[in-house]
Scaffold this motif. Structure first.
Motif, PDB file in Angstrom:
ATOM      1  N   ARG A 101     -10.471  49.740  -5.103  1.00  2.55           N
ATOM      2  CA  ARG A 101     -11.391  50.617  -5.855  1.00  2.55           C
ATOM      3  C   ARG A 101     -12.319  51.144  -4.526  1.00  2.55           C
ATOM      4  NH1 ARG A 101     -12.788  48.971 -11.057  1.00  2.55           N
ATOM      5  NH2 ARG A 101     -14.885  49.078 -10.586  1.00  2.55           N
ATOM      6  N   VAL A 102     -12.559  52.433  -4.742  1.00  6.05           N
ATOM      7  CA  VAL A 102     -13.500  52.969  -3.671  1.00  6.05           C
ATOM      8  C   VAL A 102     -14.608  53.873  -4.251  1.00  6.05           C
ATOM      9  CG1 VAL A 102     -11.550  53.161  -2.191  1.00  6.05           C
ATOM     10  CG2 VAL A 102     -11.973  55.131  -3.755  1.00  6.05           C
ATOM     11  N   LEU A 103     -15.643  53.837  -3.588  1.00  4.42           N
ATOM     12  CA  LEU A 103     -16.734  54.527  -3.996  1.00  4.42           C
ATOM     13  C   LEU A 103     -16.759  55.976  -2.946  1.00  4.42           C
ATOM     14  CD1 LEU A 103     -19.208  54.063  -5.552  1.00  4.42           C
ATOM     15  CD2 LEU A 103     -20.550  52.913  -3.612  1.00  4.42           C
ATOM     16  N   ALA A 140     -21.437  48.917  -1.303  1.00 10.91           N
ATOM     17  CA  ALA A 140     -20.456  49.374  -2.375  1.00 10.91           C
ATOM     18  C   ALA A 140     -19.764  47.854  -2.955  1.00 10.91           C
ATOM     19  CB  ALA A 140     -19.222  50.142  -1.582  1.00 10.91           C
ATOM     20  N   LYS A 141     -19.512  47.185  -1.908  1.00  9.69           N
ATOM     21  CA  LYS A 141     -18.838  45.920  -2.519  1.00  9.69           C
ATOM     22  C   LYS A 141     -19.801  45.137  -3.631  1.00  9.69           C
ATOM     23  CE  LYS A 141     -16.046  44.601   1.445  1.00  9.69           C
ATOM     24  NZ  LYS A 141     -16.161  44.145   2.834  1.00  9.69           N
ATOM     25  N   THR A 174      -9.187  53.118  -8.391  1.00  8.66           N
ATOM     26  CA  THR A 174     -10.331  53.508  -9.145  1.00  8.66           C
ATOM     27  C   THR A 174     -11.404  54.246  -8.160  1.00  8.66           C
ATOM     28  OG1 THR A 174     -10.160  51.468 -10.312  1.00  8.66           O
ATOM     29  CG2 THR A 174     -12.227  52.650 -10.502  1.00  8.66           C
ATOM     30  N   PHE A 175     -12.032  55.180  -8.613  1.00 12.98           N
ATOM     31  CA  PHE A 175     -12.926  55.822  -7.821  1.00 12.98           C
ATOM     32  C   PHE A 175     -14.315  55.991  -8.643  1.00 12.98           C
ATOM     33  CE2 PHE A 175     -10.950  60.004  -8.930  1.00 12.98           C
ATOM     34  CZ  PHE A 175     -11.979  60.702  -8.988  1.00 12.98           C
ATOM     35  N   GLU A 176     -15.286  55.941  -7.836  1.00 13.83           N
ATOM     36  CA  GLU A 176     -16.786  56.163  -8.745  1.00 13.83           C
ATOM     37  C   GLU A 176     -17.439  57.309  -7.632  1.00 13.83           C
ATOM     38  OE1 GLU A 176     -19.110  52.949  -9.675  1.00 13.83           O
ATOM     39  OE2 GLU A 176     -21.095  54.184  -9.614  1.00 13.83           O
ATOM     40  N   TYR A 192     -16.699  47.721  -5.488  1.00  9.02           N
ATOM     41  CA  TYR A 192     -15.695  48.518  -4.749  1.00  9.02           C
ATOM     42  C   TYR A 192     -15.526  48.043  -3.397  1.00  9.02           C
ATOM     43  CZ  TYR A 192     -16.585  51.524  -8.516  1.00  9.02           C
ATOM     44  OH  TYR A 192     -16.839  52.095  -9.965  1.00  9.02           O
ATOM     45  N   VAL A 236     -17.090  56.740 -13.193  1.00  9.11           N
ATOM     46  CA  VAL A 236     -15.974  55.912 -12.776  1.00  9.11           C
ATOM     47  C   VAL A 236     -14.629  56.417 -13.368  1.00  9.11           C
ATOM     48  CG1 VAL A 236     -14.862  53.823 -12.955  1.00  9.11           C
ATOM     49  CG2 VAL A 236     -17.339  53.974 -12.762  1.00  9.11           C
TER      50      VAL A 236
END
Ligand SMILES: Cc1ncc(COP(=O)(O)O)c(C=O)c1O
Length: 356
Positions: free
Chosen positions: A178-180, A212-213, A312-314, A217, A319
Protein backbone atom coordinates in the motif's frame (compact mmCIF):
# COMPACT_ATOMS: atom_id res chain seq x y z
CA UNK A 1 43.69 4.05 -13.20
CA UNK A 2 45.75 1.41 -11.43
CA UNK A 3 45.08 -2.26 -12.10
CA UNK A 4 45.12 -5.41 -10.00
CA UNK A 5 44.73 -9.15 -10.56
CA UNK A 6 42.96 -11.59 -8.24
CA UNK A 7 46.37 -12.96 -7.15
CA UNK A 8 47.35 -9.61 -5.71
CA UNK A 9 44.40 -9.50 -3.30
CA UNK A 10 45.59 -10.35 0.23
CA UNK A 11 43.37 -13.10 1.60
CA UNK A 12 42.95 -14.00 5.25
CA UNK A 13 40.54 -16.91 5.45
CA UNK A 14 38.08 -17.29 8.30
CA UNK A 15 39.23 -20.08 10.65
CA UNK A 16 35.69 -21.38 11.05
CA UNK A 17 32.46 -20.86 9.14
CA UNK A 18 29.26 -19.48 10.64
CA UNK A 19 27.13 -21.11 7.97
CA UNK A 20 26.01 -24.03 10.15
CA UNK A 21 24.37 -21.61 12.59
CA UNK A 22 22.14 -20.12 9.90
CA UNK A 23 18.57 -21.28 9.32
CA UNK A 24 18.30 -20.50 5.61
CA UNK A 25 14.54 -21.00 5.69
CA UNK A 26 14.06 -18.19 8.19
CA UNK A 27 16.22 -15.31 7.16
CA UNK A 28 15.55 -11.79 8.24
CA UNK A 29 16.80 -9.66 5.33
CA UNK A 30 20.17 -7.97 5.86
CA UNK A 31 21.02 -9.17 9.35
CA UNK A 32 23.26 -12.16 8.69
CA UNK A 33 26.56 -11.81 6.90
CA UNK A 34 28.83 -14.35 5.20
CA UNK A 35 32.24 -15.40 6.52
CA UNK A 36 34.31 -12.87 4.59
CA UNK A 37 34.38 -9.23 3.53
CA UNK A 38 36.36 -7.25 0.96
CA UNK A 39 38.20 -4.11 2.05
CA UNK A 40 40.23 -1.61 0.05
CA UNK A 41 41.51 1.71 1.40
CA UNK A 42 42.20 4.87 -0.56
CA UNK A 43 45.07 7.00 0.72
CA UNK A 44 48.01 8.98 -0.62
CA UNK A 45 45.94 9.56 -3.75
CA UNK A 46 45.45 5.91 -4.69
CA UNK A 47 43.60 2.70 -3.91
CA UNK A 48 45.81 0.44 -1.82
CA UNK A 49 46.19 -3.36 -2.01
CA UNK A 50 42.74 -4.89 -1.50
CA UNK A 51 42.15 -7.44 1.25
CA UNK A 52 39.62 -10.13 1.94
CA UNK A 53 39.32 -10.98 5.62
CA UNK A 54 36.86 -12.58 8.04
CA UNK A 55 33.68 -10.49 8.43
CA UNK A 56 34.26 -8.44 11.57
CA UNK A 57 33.64 -5.05 13.22
CA UNK A 58 36.15 -2.37 12.39
CA UNK A 59 37.63 0.64 14.12
CA UNK A 60 37.04 4.05 12.57
CA UNK A 61 38.04 7.36 14.05
CA UNK A 62 35.02 9.31 15.43
CA UNK A 63 36.09 12.29 13.35
CA UNK A 64 35.87 10.30 10.09
CA UNK A 65 34.01 12.53 7.66
CA UNK A 66 31.40 9.92 6.84
CA UNK A 67 29.91 10.44 10.31
CA UNK A 68 29.67 14.21 9.92
CA UNK A 69 29.04 14.94 6.26
CA UNK A 70 27.57 11.69 4.99
CA UNK A 71 30.16 11.11 2.31
CA UNK A 72 28.99 7.57 1.58
CA UNK A 73 27.61 5.72 -1.45
CA UNK A 74 26.57 2.12 -1.92
CA UNK A 75 25.20 -0.50 -4.31
CA UNK A 76 22.80 -3.40 -4.05
CA UNK A 77 23.21 -6.48 -6.22
CA UNK A 78 22.62 -10.23 -6.00
CA UNK A 79 24.30 -13.55 -6.79
CA UNK A 80 22.21 -16.58 -7.74
CA UNK A 81 23.05 -20.30 -7.85
CA UNK A 82 21.70 -22.47 -10.63
CA UNK A 83 20.78 -26.16 -10.38
CA UNK A 84 24.28 -27.19 -11.50
CA UNK A 85 25.83 -25.19 -8.65
CA UNK A 86 27.17 -22.35 -10.80
CA UNK A 87 26.99 -18.86 -9.33
CA UNK A 88 25.73 -15.95 -11.45
CA UNK A 89 25.58 -12.18 -11.19
CA UNK A 90 22.95 -10.09 -12.99
CA UNK A 91 24.23 -7.09 -14.99
CA UNK A 92 27.05 -6.38 -12.49
CA UNK A 93 28.75 -3.97 -14.90
CA UNK A 94 25.79 -1.67 -14.30
CA UNK A 95 26.39 -1.71 -10.54
CA UNK A 96 30.05 -0.90 -11.02
CA UNK A 97 29.24 1.98 -13.36
CA UNK A 98 26.55 3.28 -11.00
CA UNK A 99 28.66 3.25 -7.82
CA UNK A 100 31.24 5.31 -9.67
CA UNK A 101 28.57 7.71 -10.91
CA UNK A 102 27.31 8.04 -7.34
CA UNK A 103 30.88 8.43 -6.05
CA UNK A 104 31.71 11.19 -8.55
CA UNK A 105 28.66 13.20 -7.41
CA UNK A 106 29.84 12.99 -3.79
CA UNK A 107 33.47 13.87 -4.66
CA UNK A 108 34.58 10.30 -3.81
CA UNK A 109 37.31 8.76 -6.01
CA UNK A 110 36.08 6.17 -8.50
CA UNK A 111 36.81 2.52 -7.80
CA UNK A 112 38.69 0.76 -10.64
CA UNK A 113 36.80 -1.91 -12.57
CA UNK A 114 39.38 -4.67 -12.13
CA UNK A 115 39.54 -4.07 -8.35
CA UNK A 116 35.75 -4.28 -8.23
CA UNK A 117 35.36 -7.44 -10.30
CA UNK A 118 38.43 -9.32 -9.05
CA UNK A 119 37.46 -8.48 -5.48
CA UNK A 120 33.84 -9.47 -5.99
CA UNK A 121 34.57 -12.76 -7.76
CA UNK A 122 37.27 -13.76 -5.23
CA UNK A 123 34.94 -12.96 -2.33
CA UNK A 124 32.03 -14.87 -3.87
CA UNK A 125 34.24 -17.87 -4.55
CA UNK A 126 35.25 -17.98 -0.90
CA UNK A 127 31.65 -17.62 0.28
CA UNK A 128 29.88 -19.53 -2.49
CA UNK A 129 28.27 -22.02 -0.08
CA UNK A 130 26.23 -19.07 1.19
CA UNK A 131 24.51 -18.74 -2.18
CA UNK A 132 21.66 -21.20 -1.96
CA UNK A 133 20.04 -22.68 -5.06
CA UNK A 134 16.29 -22.49 -5.53
CA UNK A 135 14.06 -19.96 -7.21
CA UNK A 136 14.27 -16.58 -5.52
CA UNK A 137 17.07 -17.51 -3.12
CA UNK A 138 20.07 -15.28 -3.52
CA UNK A 139 23.03 -13.68 -1.86
CA UNK A 140 22.52 -9.94 -1.49
CA UNK A 141 25.77 -8.08 -2.15
CA UNK A 142 26.42 -4.67 -0.68
CA UNK A 143 29.43 -2.77 -2.07
CA UNK A 144 29.90 0.63 -0.39
CA UNK A 145 32.40 3.44 0.07
CA UNK A 146 32.81 5.68 3.11
CA UNK A 147 35.02 8.67 3.86
CA UNK A 148 37.38 7.54 6.62
CA UNK A 149 39.75 10.48 6.92
CA UNK A 150 39.77 11.69 10.54
CA UNK A 151 39.12 15.41 10.08
CA UNK A 152 35.93 17.36 10.70
CA UNK A 153 36.30 20.20 8.25
CA UNK A 154 33.46 20.28 5.73
CA UNK A 155 35.33 19.29 2.60
CA UNK A 156 35.92 16.04 0.71
CA UNK A 157 38.09 13.50 2.52
CA UNK A 158 41.48 12.35 1.26
CA UNK A 159 40.96 8.84 2.67
CA UNK A 160 38.19 6.34 1.91
CA UNK A 161 37.32 2.71 2.46
CA UNK A 162 35.62 0.61 -0.23
CA UNK A 163 34.04 -2.59 1.08
CA UNK A 164 31.85 -5.47 -0.04
CA UNK A 165 29.75 -7.43 2.44
CA UNK A 166 27.25 -10.16 1.57
CA UNK A 167 24.05 -11.31 3.19
CA UNK A 168 21.94 -14.35 2.28
CA UNK A 169 18.42 -13.45 1.14
CA UNK A 170 15.44 -15.76 1.08
CA UNK A 171 12.91 -15.82 -1.69
CA UNK A 172 10.15 -13.77 -0.20
CA UNK A 173 6.70 -12.68 -1.06
CA UNK A 174 6.18 -9.37 0.68
CA UNK A 175 2.47 -9.29 -0.09
CA UNK A 176 0.87 -6.42 -1.89
CA UNK A 177 2.12 -3.01 -0.98
CA UNK A 178 0.00 0.00 0.00
CA UNK A 179 1.57 3.32 -1.01
CA UNK A 180 1.02 7.00 -0.40
CA UNK A 181 1.72 9.49 -3.21
CA UNK A 182 3.87 12.30 -1.75
CA UNK A 183 2.22 15.71 -1.46
CA UNK A 184 4.53 17.58 0.89
CA UNK A 185 7.92 15.93 1.37
CA UNK A 186 10.42 15.37 -1.44
CA UNK A 187 13.08 12.76 -1.92
CA UNK A 188 15.23 14.75 -4.30
CA UNK A 189 15.39 17.93 -6.31
CA UNK A 190 16.74 19.17 -9.64
CA UNK A 191 20.52 19.33 -9.57
CA UNK A 192 20.64 17.25 -6.39
CA UNK A 193 21.78 13.72 -5.63
CA UNK A 194 18.58 11.74 -6.26
CA UNK A 195 20.19 9.75 -9.09
CA UNK A 196 23.01 8.62 -6.79
CA UNK A 197 22.86 5.80 -4.27
CA UNK A 198 24.03 8.23 -1.62
CA UNK A 199 23.43 7.05 1.95
CA UNK A 200 21.78 10.37 2.89
CA UNK A 201 19.03 9.89 0.30
CA UNK A 202 17.74 6.98 2.34
CA UNK A 203 18.02 8.64 5.75
CA UNK A 204 15.97 11.56 4.40
CA UNK A 205 13.11 9.23 3.50
CA UNK A 206 12.77 7.57 6.89
CA UNK A 207 10.72 10.28 8.59
CA UNK A 208 8.11 10.78 5.81
CA UNK A 209 7.91 7.00 5.39
CA UNK A 210 7.29 6.60 9.14
CA UNK A 211 4.42 9.10 8.84
CA UNK A 212 3.01 7.09 5.92
CA UNK A 213 3.30 3.91 8.01
CA UNK A 214 1.24 5.53 10.76
CA UNK A 215 -1.49 5.91 8.12
CA UNK A 216 -1.22 2.24 7.10
CA UNK A 217 1.04 2.62 4.04
CA UNK A 218 4.35 0.78 3.68
CA UNK A 219 5.96 3.11 1.17
CA UNK A 220 5.83 6.58 -0.30
CA UNK A 221 5.82 7.11 -4.07
CA UNK A 222 7.76 10.33 -4.49
CA UNK A 223 6.55 13.09 -6.73
CA UNK A 224 8.60 15.88 -8.33
CA UNK A 225 9.78 18.42 -5.76
CA UNK A 226 8.59 21.48 -7.72
CA UNK A 227 4.92 20.68 -8.26
CA UNK A 228 4.23 17.27 -6.64
CA UNK A 229 2.20 16.58 -9.79
CA UNK A 230 4.41 13.94 -11.41
CA UNK A 231 5.15 10.48 -10.05
CA UNK A 232 8.84 9.58 -9.79
CA UNK A 233 9.90 6.52 -7.76
CA UNK A 234 9.49 4.76 -4.43
CA UNK A 235 11.99 4.41 -1.57
CA UNK A 236 14.07 1.62 -3.07
CA UNK A 237 12.13 0.86 -6.25
CA UNK A 238 11.30 2.43 -9.58
CA UNK A 239 7.59 2.43 -10.33
CA UNK A 240 5.60 1.14 -13.32
CA UNK A 241 1.95 1.87 -14.17
CA UNK A 242 -0.12 -0.32 -16.46
CA UNK A 243 -2.92 1.62 -18.13
CA UNK A 244 -4.97 -0.78 -20.27
CA UNK A 245 -2.13 -2.78 -21.83
CA UNK A 246 0.48 -0.04 -21.90
CA UNK A 247 3.30 0.08 -19.40
CA UNK A 248 4.35 3.56 -18.33
CA UNK A 249 7.31 4.63 -16.23
CA UNK A 250 8.98 7.95 -15.50
CA UNK A 251 12.18 8.80 -17.37
CA UNK A 252 15.33 8.80 -15.28
CA UNK A 253 16.94 12.16 -14.62
CA UNK A 254 19.05 13.70 -11.86
CA UNK A 255 16.28 13.09 -9.32
CA UNK A 256 15.64 9.40 -10.02
CA UNK A 257 17.82 6.32 -9.60
CA UNK A 258 18.55 4.61 -12.91
CA UNK A 259 17.40 1.19 -11.71
CA UNK A 260 18.80 -1.96 -13.29
CA UNK A 261 15.54 -3.85 -12.73
CA UNK A 262 13.69 -0.93 -14.37
CA UNK A 263 15.83 -0.93 -17.50
CA UNK A 264 15.62 -4.74 -17.70
CA UNK A 265 11.81 -4.60 -17.54
CA UNK A 266 11.70 -1.96 -20.28
CA UNK A 267 13.84 -4.24 -22.47
CA UNK A 268 11.75 -7.35 -21.65
CA UNK A 269 8.57 -5.41 -22.46
CA UNK A 270 10.00 -4.51 -25.87
CA UNK A 271 11.13 -8.12 -26.44
CA UNK A 272 7.59 -9.31 -25.65
CA UNK A 273 5.81 -6.67 -27.77
CA UNK A 274 4.31 -4.93 -24.76
CA UNK A 275 3.85 -1.20 -25.39
CA UNK A 276 6.07 0.74 -23.04
CA UNK A 277 6.11 4.50 -22.63
CA UNK A 278 8.97 6.20 -20.80
CA UNK A 279 7.54 9.61 -20.03
CA UNK A 280 6.33 11.84 -17.25
CA UNK A 281 3.35 10.31 -15.45
CA UNK A 282 1.03 12.69 -13.66
CA UNK A 283 -0.83 11.97 -10.44
CA UNK A 284 -3.98 13.25 -12.13
CA UNK A 285 -3.64 10.85 -15.05
CA UNK A 286 -3.24 7.87 -12.72
CA UNK A 287 -6.18 8.93 -10.54
CA UNK A 288 -8.34 9.44 -13.66
CA UNK A 289 -7.28 6.02 -14.98
CA UNK A 290 -8.12 4.44 -11.61
CA UNK A 291 -11.56 6.09 -11.70
CA UNK A 292 -12.38 5.01 -15.26
CA UNK A 293 -11.06 1.47 -14.77
CA UNK A 294 -8.17 1.68 -17.25
CA UNK A 295 -5.53 1.52 -14.48
CA UNK A 296 -4.80 -2.20 -14.22
CA UNK A 297 -1.60 -2.36 -12.19
CA UNK A 298 1.08 -0.44 -10.38
CA UNK A 299 4.25 -2.19 -9.33
CA UNK A 300 7.66 -1.33 -7.94
CA UNK A 301 10.85 -2.77 -9.42
CA UNK A 302 14.21 -3.15 -7.68
CA UNK A 303 16.92 -5.68 -6.86
CA UNK A 304 15.74 -6.50 -3.33
CA UNK A 305 12.15 -7.63 -4.00
CA UNK A 306 12.46 -7.87 -7.84
CA UNK A 307 8.84 -6.75 -8.33
CA UNK A 308 6.37 -5.57 -5.69
CA UNK A 309 2.75 -5.32 -6.82
CA UNK A 310 0.90 -2.36 -5.33
CA UNK A 311 -2.65 -2.96 -4.15
CA UNK A 312 -3.67 0.49 -2.94
CA UNK A 313 -2.64 4.09 -3.29
CA UNK A 314 -3.73 7.25 -1.53
CA UNK A 315 -3.45 10.85 -2.68
CA UNK A 316 -5.14 13.94 -1.25
CA UNK A 317 -7.10 11.75 1.17
CA UNK A 318 -8.59 9.73 -1.68
CA UNK A 319 -7.91 6.00 -1.52
CA UNK A 320 -7.81 3.88 -4.68
CA UNK A 321 -7.82 0.08 -4.71
CA UNK A 322 -6.28 -1.65 -7.72
CA UNK A 323 -8.11 -4.57 -9.34
CA UNK A 324 -6.80 -8.14 -9.20
CA UNK A 325 -5.80 -8.87 -12.78
CA UNK A 326 -5.08 -12.26 -14.27
CA UNK A 327 -1.76 -12.59 -16.11
CA UNK A 328 -0.52 -9.46 -14.44
CA UNK A 329 2.49 -7.78 -16.00
CA UNK A 330 4.03 -7.83 -12.49
CA UNK A 331 3.98 -11.63 -12.35
CA UNK A 332 5.04 -12.03 -15.99
CA UNK A 333 8.10 -9.81 -15.57
CA UNK A 334 8.99 -11.28 -12.19
CA UNK A 335 9.05 -14.78 -13.63
CA UNK A 336 11.03 -13.73 -16.69
CA UNK A 337 13.62 -11.90 -14.61
CA UNK A 338 13.99 -14.69 -12.04
CA UNK A 339 14.38 -17.27 -14.83
CA UNK A 340 17.19 -15.27 -16.41
CA UNK A 341 18.85 -14.61 -13.04
CA UNK A 342 18.75 -18.29 -12.07
CA UNK A 343 20.05 -19.50 -15.46
CA UNK A 344 16.72 -21.16 -16.29
CA UNK A 345 16.07 -19.32 -19.53
CA UNK A 346 17.94 -17.95 -22.48
CA UNK A 347 19.90 -14.80 -21.81
CA UNK A 348 19.28 -12.83 -25.01
CA UNK A 349 21.02 -9.68 -23.83
CA UNK A 350 24.03 -11.22 -22.04
CA UNK A 351 22.86 -10.01 -18.65
CA UNK A 352 24.26 -12.96 -16.68
CA UNK A 353 27.89 -13.11 -15.60
CA UNK A 354 29.26 -16.35 -14.20
CA UNK A 355 31.36 -16.14 -11.04
CA UNK A 356 34.54 -18.09 -11.76
C1 LIG B 1 15.88 4.84 -4.81
C2 LIG B 1 15.93 3.57 -5.56
N1 LIG B 1 15.23 3.46 -6.70
C3 LIG B 1 15.24 2.34 -7.45
C4 LIG B 1 15.96 1.23 -7.05
C5 LIG B 1 15.98 0.02 -7.91
O1 LIG B 1 17.23 -0.11 -8.54
P1 LIG B 1 17.79 -1.52 -8.97
O2 LIG B 1 16.79 -2.13 -9.87
O3 LIG B 1 19.07 -1.22 -9.69
O4 LIG B 1 17.98 -2.32 -7.73
C6 LIG B 1 16.69 1.28 -5.87
C7 LIG B 1 17.47 0.11 -5.40
O5 LIG B 1 18.61 -0.02 -5.72
C8 LIG B 1 16.69 2.47 -5.11
O6 LIG B 1 17.39 2.56 -3.97
Amino acid sequence: MSSISSKEIQIERAKTTKIDQVDFNNIDFGRIFTDHMFVCDFKDGKWQTPKIMPYQPMTIDPSARVFHYGQAVFEGMKAYKDEAGKVWLFRPEENHARINKSAARLAIPEFPKDYFFNGLHTLLNLDKDWVKPGMGNSLYIRPFVIATEPAISASPASEYRFMIICSPAKAYYSGKVRVLFAEKFSRSADGGVGFAKAAGNYAAQFHPTNLAKEQGYQQVVWTDANTHEYLEEAGTMNVFFRVNDTLITAPTNDRILDGITRKSIIQLAKDNHIDVEVRRVSVKEIKDAARNGSLKEIFGAGTAAVISPISTFEHAEEVFELPNVEDSFASIFKEKLLNIQHNLSEDLHNWRQEVK
